[in-house]
Design a protein around this motif. Structure first.
Motif, mmCIF file in Angstrom:
data_model
loop_
_atom_site.group_PDB
_atom_site.id
_atom_site.type_symbol
_atom_site.label_atom_id
_atom_site.label_comp_id
_atom_site.label_asym_id
_atom_site.label_seq_id
_atom_site.Cartn_x
_atom_site.Cartn_y
_atom_site.Cartn_z
ATOM 1 N N GLU A 204 -1.116 23.261 13.950
ATOM 2 C CA GLU A 204 -2.520 22.847 13.920
ATOM 3 C C GLU A 204 -3.369 24.052 14.296
ATOM 4 N N SER B 18 -6.893 25.893 15.064
ATOM 5 C CA SER B 18 -8.253 25.642 15.560
ATOM 6 C C SER B 18 -8.850 26.945 16.060
ATOM 7 N N SER C 65 -1.513 25.567 17.551
ATOM 8 C CA SER C 65 -0.672 24.692 18.368
ATOM 9 C C SER C 65 0.417 24.112 17.469
ATOM 10 N N ARG D 39 3.938 21.701 16.780
ATOM 11 C CA ARG D 39 4.793 20.574 17.162
ATOM 12 C C ARG D 39 6.020 20.589 16.265
ATOM 13 N N CYS E 68 2.888 13.399 10.719
ATOM 14 C CA CYS E 68 2.053 14.074 11.714
ATOM 15 C C CYS E 68 0.991 14.922 11.037
ATOM 16 N N LEU E 69 1.397 15.642 10.013
ATOM 17 C CA LEU E 69 0.481 16.520 9.284
ATOM 18 C C LEU E 69 -0.676 15.729 8.688
ATOM 19 N N THR F 147 -2.128 13.165 9.803
ATOM 20 C CA THR F 147 -3.070 12.651 10.811
ATOM 21 C C THR F 147 -4.014 13.723 11.339
ATOM 22 N N ILE F 148 -3.752 14.972 10.999
ATOM 23 C CA ILE F 148 -4.571 16.067 11.516
ATOM 24 C C ILE F 148 -5.768 16.273 10.593
ATOM 25 N N LYS F 149 -6.973 16.246 11.161
ATOM 26 C CA LYS F 149 -8.187 16.327 10.355
ATOM 27 C C LYS F 149 -8.577 17.766 10.018
ATOM 28 N N LYS G 121 -7.498 22.131 9.972
ATOM 29 C CA LYS G 121 -6.513 22.950 9.270
ATOM 30 C C LYS G 121 -5.132 22.779 9.899
ATOM 31 N N ALA G 122 -4.145 22.623 9.049
ATOM 32 C CA ALA G 122 -2.773 22.455 9.537
ATOM 33 C C ALA G 122 -1.802 22.872 8.443
#
Length: 280
Positions: free
Chosen positions: A230, A232, A237, A239, A250-251, A253-255, A257-258
């Motif tokens: 993730e 920012s 960060s 996981r 999981c990817l 759910t991230i709003k 950049k990921a």
């Protein structure tokens, strides 16, 4: 086989290597990883008998290594981080000087020099002085010099430090070929991808202590084969997940950049021994 038994080295009140217990099998390609000050170079210096242990012992094929055992010392050859060659000598002279230090017959020095420089791709540059060699060629020459006496164990302390990516890959190929010929190799490196590519097993060290020993694949699987980064303003960060579908979930759910990627040995290194370090 190399055995380190409760190997300890203290400098006054500072413990550089703290009760290290480790076995490296014959023919193994082994990596010693850790942050600056972890004790890696001190361990190499103990193995080369440049330093003597405060406590514990080193065994080579079941026999205790010491400065009084030249027969055991001859089984090992060391390549240090620094370029330790006369700048005004050419390759032939460097090799001949090394051979004379070990009282090798002149014909044997010339035969081994020819064989090793050819193997390392340096034969066409044999009359070029060290000061005119590239960094990669100097490193290769140091390997040739270390192999002149036909050692059974090669100790490498940051063997590709300062090399460009192409020269580094050439060195990797050279070391792989040596290991395939049966040479036992132990290296320290800050290039974690180097250890992941070359080593059958790695040891993670921190503050002089052994943290974990295993294959790169097992260490990666234990952390999780898939990483979600993730991104920012504060940094990245990560996981880790054993299951790819969980990582994708999981990817999603991230709003911000990921990214999804494979976990690397560098991730293992950071999570295991790097979290206490200040990263800016």
């Amino acid at each position: 086989m190399i055995e380190l038994r409760n190997l300890t080295k203290q400098f006054d009140q500072f413990t550089a290597v703290d009760h290290l217990n480790l076995t490296i099998e014959k023919g193994e390609f082994f990596g010693l990883l850790g942050p600056n000050g972890a004790g890696k170079t001190t361990t190499i210096s103990l193995l080369s008998t440049l330093l003597l242990p405060t406590q514990g012992e080193i065994l080579i094929d079941g026999q205790t290594l010491s400065r009084k055992r030249p027969d055991l010392k001859r089984k090992l050859s060391v390549i240090t981080q620094e370029y330790s060659m006369r700048q005004d000598m050419n390759m032939n002279e460097i090799m001949e000087y090394q051979g004379r230090l070990y009282f090798m017959p002149k014909k044997e020095i010339h035969r081994r020099t020819e064989e090793l420089l050819e193997f390392a791709g340096l034969i066409d540059f044999r009359k070029r002085s060290v000061r005119k060699l590239s960094g990669g060629m100097k490193r290769k020459l140091m390997v040739c010099r270390a192999l002149l006496t036909d050692p059974e164990i090669l100790l490498l302390d940051e063997p590709t430090a300062g090399m460009d990516p192409i020269s580094r890959r050439q060195m990797w190929n050279l070391l792989r070929q040596l290991n395939e010929r049966g040479l036992t190799i132990m290296l320290t490196t800050h290039y974690i991808e180097e250890a992941q590519s070359l080593c059958g097993r790695v040891a993670l060290m921190d503050k002089g202590k052994l943290q974990e020993v295993n294959t790169p694949d097992v260490l990666i699987q234990k952390l999780g084969a898939y990483a979600v980064d993730e991104i920012s303003a504060d940094g990245v960060s990560s996981r880790y997940f054993s299951d790819r579908e969980e990582a994708i979930t999981c990817l999603s759910t991230i709003k911000g950049k990921a990214a999804l990627r494979d976990t690397t040995l560098e991730d293992v290194f950071v999570e295991s021994v790097g979290n206490h370090l200040s990263v800016k």
